[in-house]
Motif scaffolding. Structure first.
Motif, PDB file in Angstrom:
ATOM      1  N   ASP A 105      -1.795   8.228  -6.376  1.00  0.00           N
ATOM      2  CA  ASP A 105      -2.482   8.956  -5.309  1.00  0.00           C
ATOM      3  C   ASP A 105      -2.329   8.144  -4.030  1.00  0.00           C
ATOM      4  N   SER A 106      -2.653   8.746  -2.901  1.00  0.00           N
ATOM      5  CA  SER A 106      -2.574   8.029  -1.632  1.00  0.00           C
ATOM      6  C   SER A 106      -3.781   8.343  -0.773  1.00  0.00           C
ATOM      7  N   VAL A 107      -4.124   7.397   0.084  1.00  0.00           N
ATOM      8  CA  VAL A 107      -5.278   7.534   0.968  1.00  0.00           C
ATOM      9  C   VAL A 107      -4.855   7.140   2.371  1.00  0.00           C
ATOM     10  N   LYS A 108      -5.215   7.950   3.359  1.00  0.00           N
ATOM     11  CA  LYS A 108      -4.998   7.583   4.752  1.00  0.00           C
ATOM     12  C   LYS A 108      -6.331   7.193   5.356  1.00  0.00           C
ATOM     13  N   LEU A 109      -6.443   5.962   5.807  1.00  0.00           N
ATOM     14  CA  LEU A 109      -7.688   5.458   6.380  1.00  0.00           C
ATOM     15  C   LEU A 109      -7.794   5.886   7.844  1.00  0.00           C
ATOM     16  N   ASN A 110      -9.009   5.795   8.393  1.00  0.00           N
ATOM     17  CA  ASN A 110      -9.205   6.346   9.734  1.00  0.00           C
ATOM     18  C   ASN A 110      -8.525   5.531  10.838  1.00  0.00           C
ATOM     19  N   ASP A 111      -7.988   4.348  10.507  1.00  0.00           N
ATOM     20  CA  ASP A 111      -7.222   3.574  11.486  1.00  0.00           C
ATOM     21  C   ASP A 111      -5.726   3.882  11.403  1.00  0.00           C
ATOM     22  N   GLY A 112      -5.357   4.813  10.528  1.00  0.00           N
ATOM     23  CA  GLY A 112      -3.959   5.178  10.352  1.00  0.00           C
ATOM     24  C   GLY A 112      -3.262   4.456   9.223  1.00  0.00           C
ATOM     25  N   SER A 113      -3.916   3.461   8.621  1.00  0.00           N
ATOM     26  CA  SER A 113      -3.313   2.729   7.501  1.00  0.00           C
ATOM     27  C   SER A 113      -3.165   3.645   6.288  1.00  0.00           C
ATOM     28  N   LEU A 114      -2.125   3.383   5.492  1.00  0.00           N
ATOM     29  CA  LEU A 114      -1.881   4.157   4.276  1.00  0.00           C
ATOM     30  C   LEU A 114      -2.017   3.251   3.058  1.00  0.00           C
ATOM     31  N   VAL A 115      -2.683   3.764   2.037  1.00  0.00           N
ATOM     32  CA  VAL A 115      -2.854   3.027   0.787  1.00  0.00           C
ATOM     33  C   VAL A 115      -2.363   3.914  -0.349  1.00  0.00           C
ATOM     34  N   TYR A 116      -1.374   3.407  -1.103  1.00  0.00           N
ATOM     35  CA  TYR A 116      -0.838   4.137  -2.250  1.00  0.00           C
ATOM     36  C   TYR A 116      -1.397   3.492  -3.514  1.00  0.00           C
ATOM     37  N   LEU A 117      -2.056   4.297  -4.326  1.00  0.00           N
ATOM     38  CA  LEU A 117      -2.700   3.788  -5.537  1.00  0.00           C
ATOM     39  C   LEU A 117      -1.858   4.116  -6.764  1.00  0.00           C
ATOM     40  N   ALA A 118      -1.590   3.089  -7.579  1.00  0.00           N
ATOM     41  CA  ALA A 118      -0.893   3.309  -8.843  1.00  0.00           C
ATOM     42  C   ALA A 118      -1.847   3.981  -9.829  1.00  0.00           C
ATOM     43  N   ALA A 119      -1.311   4.428 -10.952  1.00  0.00           N
ATOM     44  CA  ALA A 119      -2.140   5.025 -11.998  1.00  0.00           C
ATOM     45  C   ALA A 119      -3.153   3.996 -12.504  1.00  0.00           C
ATOM     46  N   ASN A 120      -4.296   4.478 -12.965  1.00  0.00           N
ATOM     47  CA  ASN A 120      -5.368   3.624 -13.506  1.00  0.00           C
ATOM     48  C   ASN A 120      -5.852   2.585 -12.489  1.00  0.00           C
ATOM     49  N   SER A 121      -6.103   3.036 -11.280  1.00  0.00           N
ATOM     50  CA  SER A 121      -6.562   2.148 -10.220  1.00  0.00           C
ATOM     51  C   SER A 121      -7.846   2.689  -9.600  1.00  0.00           C
ATOM     52  N   VAL A 122      -8.637   1.781  -9.021  1.00  0.00           N
ATOM     53  CA  VAL A 122      -9.877   2.167  -8.350  1.00  0.00           C
ATOM     54  C   VAL A 122      -9.928   1.472  -6.998  1.00  0.00           C
ATOM     55  N   PHE A 123     -10.131   2.255  -5.934  1.00  0.00           N
ATOM     56  CA  PHE A 123     -10.101   1.728  -4.571  1.00  0.00           C
ATOM     57  C   PHE A 123     -11.318   2.244  -3.809  1.00  0.00           C
ATOM     58  N   LYS A 124     -11.969   1.346  -3.054  1.00  0.00           N
ATOM     59  CA  LYS A 124     -13.149   1.729  -2.267  1.00  0.00           C
ATOM     60  C   LYS A 124     -12.919   1.380  -0.803  1.00  0.00           C
ATOM     61  N   TYR A 125     -13.287   2.307   0.082  1.00  0.00           N
ATOM     62  CA  TYR A 125     -13.091   2.088   1.509  1.00  0.00           C
ATOM     63  C   TYR A 125     -14.160   2.845   2.303  1.00  0.00           C
ATOM     64  N   PRO A 126     -14.452   2.412   3.524  1.00  0.00           N
ATOM     65  CA  PRO A 126     -15.444   3.124   4.334  1.00  0.00           C
ATOM     66  C   PRO A 126     -14.836   4.376   4.951  1.00  0.00           C
ATOM     67  N   GLU A 127     -15.675   5.372   5.160  1.00  0.00           N
ATOM     68  CA  GLU A 127     -15.210   6.611   5.772  1.00  0.00           C
ATOM     69  C   GLU A 127     -14.596   6.327   7.138  1.00  0.00           C
ATOM     70  N   GLN A 128     -15.155   5.362   7.839  1.00  0.00           N
ATOM     71  CA  GLN A 128     -14.566   4.896   9.084  1.00  0.00           C
ATOM     72  C   GLN A 128     -14.947   3.444   9.309  1.00  0.00           C
ATOM     73  N   PHE A 129     -14.080   2.718   9.987  1.00  0.00           N
ATOM     74  CA  PHE A 129     -14.295   1.288  10.200  1.00  0.00           C
ATOM     75  C   PHE A 129     -15.190   1.051  11.405  1.00  0.00           C
ATOM     76  N   ASN A 130     -16.125   0.105  11.260  1.00  0.00           N
ATOM     77  CA  ASN A 130     -16.972  -0.346  12.358  1.00  0.00           C
ATOM     78  C   ASN A 130     -16.959  -1.867  12.362  1.00  0.00           C
TER      79      ASN A 130
END
Length: 307
Positions: A111-136
């Motif tokens: 799966d992939s996630v685009k963060l609110n600063d434009g960064s991209l995170v690609y997650l491999a299978a069987n992975s868990v990732f936590k991030y803020p809805e927006q950076f402060n």
């Protein structure tokens, strides 16, 4: 707030800065700004002084238009609060709005996630990732809780990007790299840019084609040659004359399965393989079988390989 109202408020602010605003327009604008600024909730412990942050944002919004000394400070901060609300620059001034943490869990697919600063995170299978809805604040902080992830971090020299994963912290300004967590062994492999990795009292500075490996014995720095292995997140992957050991590692990233060869020599077999995006694991195993005549039997997350 409607788009029509946002455009009108921006229009009034620009007229005020040019000293072209009428008395009636000025009263209307300042009444609105006063109300927005007074009613805005602010957590100073987490977000610093409201006035200091507002002034900093104002400078960024108007880099070529310095604040005129004739403007009253209170009006300046109120105007900034309004602009922030209109343009959505990430400072939460509306009451009752909190920054939320989002957790993404992958199972048998990437799966992939685009963060609110434009960064991209690609997650491999069987992975868990936590991030803020927006950076402060002064840093962009996220957490890899499990598995593997490939990061493409947008450059921002004023806000370092920090990933916490197991017992290590990875700090970058803008680069691409891979982080792996695997039963007491963690690693960070740099593809582009420069990365700072820290674990307990040890620190390593990594450049492209370098990896930091962290185990219970400490942190070690290594050179990496098979950089193609970290293309697992791409839609289409073209592999030429590659060992099955490497291919199985890549398939583990993509599909979350472990390969168990009955004969270790199987891992040294070299093949050429094209993995097209959207193919099922079984389809890829059928391709390998066609070339090598190896047999695959899947039991849950384990694939047994034999002749």
């Amino acid at each position: 707030m409607t788009k029509k109202k946002i455009h009108y408020l921006r229009y009034l602010i620009e007229k005020r800065e040019k000293n072209e605003i009428s008395e009636a327009e000025k009263n209307l604008l300042e009444d609105f700004l006063d109300k927005e600024f007074e009613n805005a909730e602010w957590d100073s412990a987490k977000m610093r002084s409201k006035e200091a942050v507002s002034a900093e944002i104002f400078r960024k919004i108007k880099p070529n238009s310095p604040v005129k000394k004739s403007l009253v400070n209170y009006y300046k901060y109120a105007a900034v609060a309004c602009i922030v609300l209109m343009l959505g620059l990430g400072i939460l001034l509306k009451s009752g709005v909190d920054v939320k943490d989002i957790t993404v869990t992958t199972l048998s697919a990437t799966d992939s996630v685009k963060l609110n600063d434009g960064s991209l995170v690609y997650l491999a299978a069987n992975s868990v990732f936590k991030y803020p809805e927006q950076f402060n604040g002064e840093t962009r902080s996220v957490t890899l809780l499990k598995g593997n992830a490939f990061f493409k971090v947008s450059k921002d020299p004023h806000h370092p990007f920090i990933i916490t994963s197991a017992n290590i912290k990875t700090k970058v300004l803008g680069t691409s790299f891979h982080i792996s967590l695997d039963k007491g062994r963690s690693s960070v492999t740099v593809i582009t840019g420069h990365v700072r990795v820290s674990s307990d009292k040890q620190i390593a500075y990594l450049e492209p084609n370098e990896r930091a490996v962290i185990t219970t014995s400490g942190l070690t720095k290594q050179s990496v040659s098979d950089m193609w292995l970290y293309s697992w997140y791409k839609k289409d992957i073209d592999l030429s004359d590659v060992t099955l050991h490497k291919i199985f590692t890549l398939l583990n990233f993509k599909y979350g399965v472990n390969f168990k060869p009955e004969d270790k020599e199987i891992l040294n077999t070299r093949i050429t393989l094209y993995i097209k995006g959207g193919l099922s694991l079984q389809n890829i195993l059928d391709q390998i079988n066609y070339v090598t005549h190896l047999k695959f039997k899947q039991y849950g997350n384990t694939v047994v390989v034999n002749h």
